[in-house]
Design a protein around this motif. Structure first.
Motif, PDB file in Angstrom:
ATOM      1  N   ILE A 190       0.875  -1.169   0.000  1.00  0.00           N
ATOM      2  CA  ILE A 190       0.000   0.000   0.000  1.00  0.00           C
ATOM      3  C   ILE A 190       0.915   1.222   0.000  1.00  0.00           C
ATOM      4  O   ILE A 190       1.768   1.370   0.870  1.00  0.00           O
ATOM      5  N   VAL A 191       0.723   2.112  -0.985  1.00  0.00           N
ATOM      6  CA  VAL A 191       1.674   3.190  -1.216  1.00  0.00           C
ATOM      7  C   VAL A 191       0.931   4.522  -1.311  1.00  0.00           C
ATOM      8  O   VAL A 191      -0.103   4.628  -1.988  1.00  0.00           O
ATOM      9  N   ARG A 192       1.447   5.539  -0.623  1.00  0.00           N
ATOM     10  CA  ARG A 192       0.909   6.885  -0.788  1.00  0.00           C
ATOM     11  C   ARG A 192       1.116   7.312  -2.242  1.00  0.00           C
ATOM     12  O   ARG A 192       2.154   7.017  -2.855  1.00  0.00           O
ATOM     13  N   ASN A 193       0.143   8.005  -2.812  1.00  0.00           N
ATOM     14  CA  ASN A 193       0.221   8.291  -4.247  1.00  0.00           C
ATOM     15  C   ASN A 193       1.182   9.418  -4.596  1.00  0.00           C
ATOM     16  O   ASN A 193       1.261   9.815  -5.764  1.00  0.00           O
ATOM     17  N   ASN A 194       1.911   9.932  -3.606  1.00  0.00           N
ATOM     18  CA  ASN A 194       2.981  10.875  -3.944  1.00  0.00           C
ATOM     19  C   ASN A 194       4.338  10.181  -4.038  1.00  0.00           C
ATOM     20  O   ASN A 194       5.362  10.832  -4.230  1.00  0.00           O
ATOM     21  N   VAL A 195       4.343   8.842  -3.909  1.00  0.00           N
ATOM     22  CA  VAL A 195       5.567   8.055  -4.093  1.00  0.00           C
ATOM     23  C   VAL A 195       5.614   7.628  -5.562  1.00  0.00           C
ATOM     24  O   VAL A 195       4.715   6.938  -6.054  1.00  0.00           O
ATOM     25  N   GLU A 196       6.656   8.046  -6.262  1.00  0.00           N
ATOM     26  CA  GLU A 196       6.756   7.790  -7.691  1.00  0.00           C
ATOM     27  C   GLU A 196       7.928   6.879  -8.026  1.00  0.00           C
ATOM     28  O   GLU A 196       8.875   6.743  -7.251  1.00  0.00           O
TER      29      GLU A 196
END
Length: 522
Positions: free
Chosen positions: A497-503
């Motif tokens: 599960i990843v925060r969507n500001n991690v690219e």
């Protein structure tokens, strides 16, 4: 009047800004995306990837510790001679190239200018020392059986090293690419006695600090040989054994990334600031037997238990359907895996299971203990489900939940009757067969010894023709299912599960946590 209006307007603007800030903080989704940290909003804080870690590491020595909670940390600190890409193709790492003059000789040419994190230059002497340390009985390395065909190691120059093998050994290069074959510094080992609490490698991240039951922190290796990598300034693995705590932390932005079980995925999917990244793992869940102890020294007892296990229930209840049936080589290994669905001992058959117990002399069943790790919900759920299934054939099982360190010690020592856990197949079928089940396998903690498995293991290791190897390992898998030192259950799908500001982060079966190109968008 004009002046008063301007002052009033300015005050009104300030109030509106304060209210907006207050609303953001009260939203229940306060954003670590802003990059703020207790140390201030410096660049280091902004590019510090925070991971909610489900387990404390069991030590940091790459040659000794097989626990995933440790591997996910030390694999970023250390490099091996070779590595695999996302397509499971061998690629250079510390060795920029290699050659094989004949079937039993391998020569590696090292990259120049690579340094350990303490500033010392990495040379062929370090490579020789690392492999000799793995092969030394006193090291008790988990990787020793990987390299038991290595007869001698010769340093040809500071940047060239030769391995002489006793015979043809098909999985050699695959094992050279293993994290457990990391190149370490003799100086650091000698200074510290071992590498359980320290880590000095050549990898993209440097070990900074381990606060037990709190966090492990890594920092960027500014001198990494891959120019421009890593992008992050550091990684902090924050210990959060409770899944509800990890779910809360990823929701609020306290962490950027974590793992959750299948049961919690729907909750994460509802949050528009989170991305769920899933992949089919190379792991399988199992229940293993100590075959040196009664009644598990009797093959018919083990077979009876296999028939009593309803693997479909394990898939549906423990993993919410996010898993597939597995043998000793999971389906994610492609052509190496066999279709286990039609295997006789995979069929749920209570009456036949009872008959086998009668034939084994246990018509009234028996009592036993299932050991498992207290900090992995799937292992606990599996143990509890098996406990219920075993009751149907008269087996009464208590469940012993062990803290992680105690669980690892129990696994290593074989001090168990039945053990529920998960294993990884690695990158070569030899690991799935020889490593875990040959008589001398480094991870054979079951007391299991079978001449046919030993023979097939040896054939598989010394046969280079891929189709012939596949036939050998097909036969070995069927033999393991028939003898049942472990019952292979299912291979789960894994989720990050990843925060969507991690690219620039995409997990895969081979590289679930490659953060070399990852950035945190501000």
């Amino acid at each position: 009047m004009t002046k008063k209006i301007k002052i009033f307007s300015l005050l009104l603007l300030v109030v509106m800004v304060m209210a907006a800030c207050s609303d953001n903080n009260a939203s229940g989704d306060s954003d670590a995306d802003s990059g703020s940290d207790s140390g201030g909003d410096s660049k280091a804080a902004n590019q510090l990837l925070k991971i909610g870690n489900d387990q404390e590491p069991a030590g940091l020595d790459p040659h000794k510790v097989p626990a995933h909670s440790s591997i996910r940390i030390y694999e970023k600190v250390y490099d091996s001679l070779l590595t695999f890409d996302e397509n499971m193709e061998l690629q250079p790492e510390l060795a920029k190239e290699w050659e094989q003059p004949d079937d039993t000789t391998y020569i590696f040419t090292l990259r120049e200018g690579v340094t350990f994190h303490n500033g010392d230059k990495m040379t062929a002497e370090d490579v020789k020392y690392s492999y000799e340390r793995i092969l030394d009985e006193e090291t008790a390395s988990i990787a020793k059986s990987y390299f038991d065909k290595v007869e001698s190691i010769e340093v040809m120059s500071p940047t060239k090293i030769k391995f002489n093998l006793s015979e043809t050994y098909a999985p050699f290069l695959s094992y050279v690419a293993s994290t457990n074959a990391a190149i370490v510094s003799e100086k650091v080992v000698e200074e510290n006695g071992d590498l359980m609490q320290v880590a000095v490698g050549t990898g993209p991240f440097k070990f900074e600090e381990w606060k037990p039951d709190n966090y492990v922190e890594l920092s960027k290796n500014e001198d990494y040989y891959k120019e421009g990598q890593p992008k992050l300034d550091g990684i902090r693995y924050i210990t959060m054994k409770d899944e509800s705590a990890r779910l809360a932390a990823i929701r609020t932005g306290e962490v950027h990334l974590t793992t959750l079980s299948s049961q919690s995925i729907p909750l994460a999917e509802k949050n528009d600031k989170l991305d769920v990244k899933g992949y089919q793992s190379t792991e399988y869940s199992y229940v293993g037997f100590n075959v040196d102890k009664e009644p598990f020294d009797n093959k018919k007892v083990r077979q009876a238990i296999s028939l009593a296990v309803n693997r479909q229930e394990v898939k549906d209840i423990v993993w919410k359907g996010d898993a597939i049936l597995s043998g000793p080589i999971p389906e994610s290994m492609g052509k190496w895996a066999i279709d286990v669905s039609e295997e006789e001992l995979y069929q749920h058959d209570i009456e036949k299971a009872k008959q086998l117990l009668v034939e084994a002399g246990y018509e009234d069943g028996f009592e036993t203990t299932i050991s498992t790790a207290s900090t992995y919900p799937d292992m606990i759920d599996t143990a509890q489900l098996l406990q219920q299934q075993f009751e149907k054939i008269g087996i009464k099982a208590d469940i012993k939940q062990l803290e992680w360190g105690q669980y690892i010690d129990t696994w290593k020592s074989g001090d168990h009757e039945m053990l529920v856990g998960r294993n990884s197949s690695g990158s070569d079928p030899d690991r799935s067969i020889s490593f875990f089940f040959s008589t001398d396998g480094s991870a054979n903690v079951w007391g299991f010894s079978n001449d046919k498995i030993d023979s097939l293991s040896e054939k598989g290791r010394t046969t280079t023709d891929k189709e012939k190897r596949r036939e050998i390992y097909n036969e070995a898998q069927k033999k393991l299912i028939e003898t049942s030192p472990n019952l292979f259950l299912v291979s789960p799908k894994k989720f990050f599960i990843v925060r969507n500001n991690v690219e620039n982060y995409t997990p895969s079966a081979n590289e679930p946590e490659n953060f070399n190109e990852t950035i945190i968008k501000q």
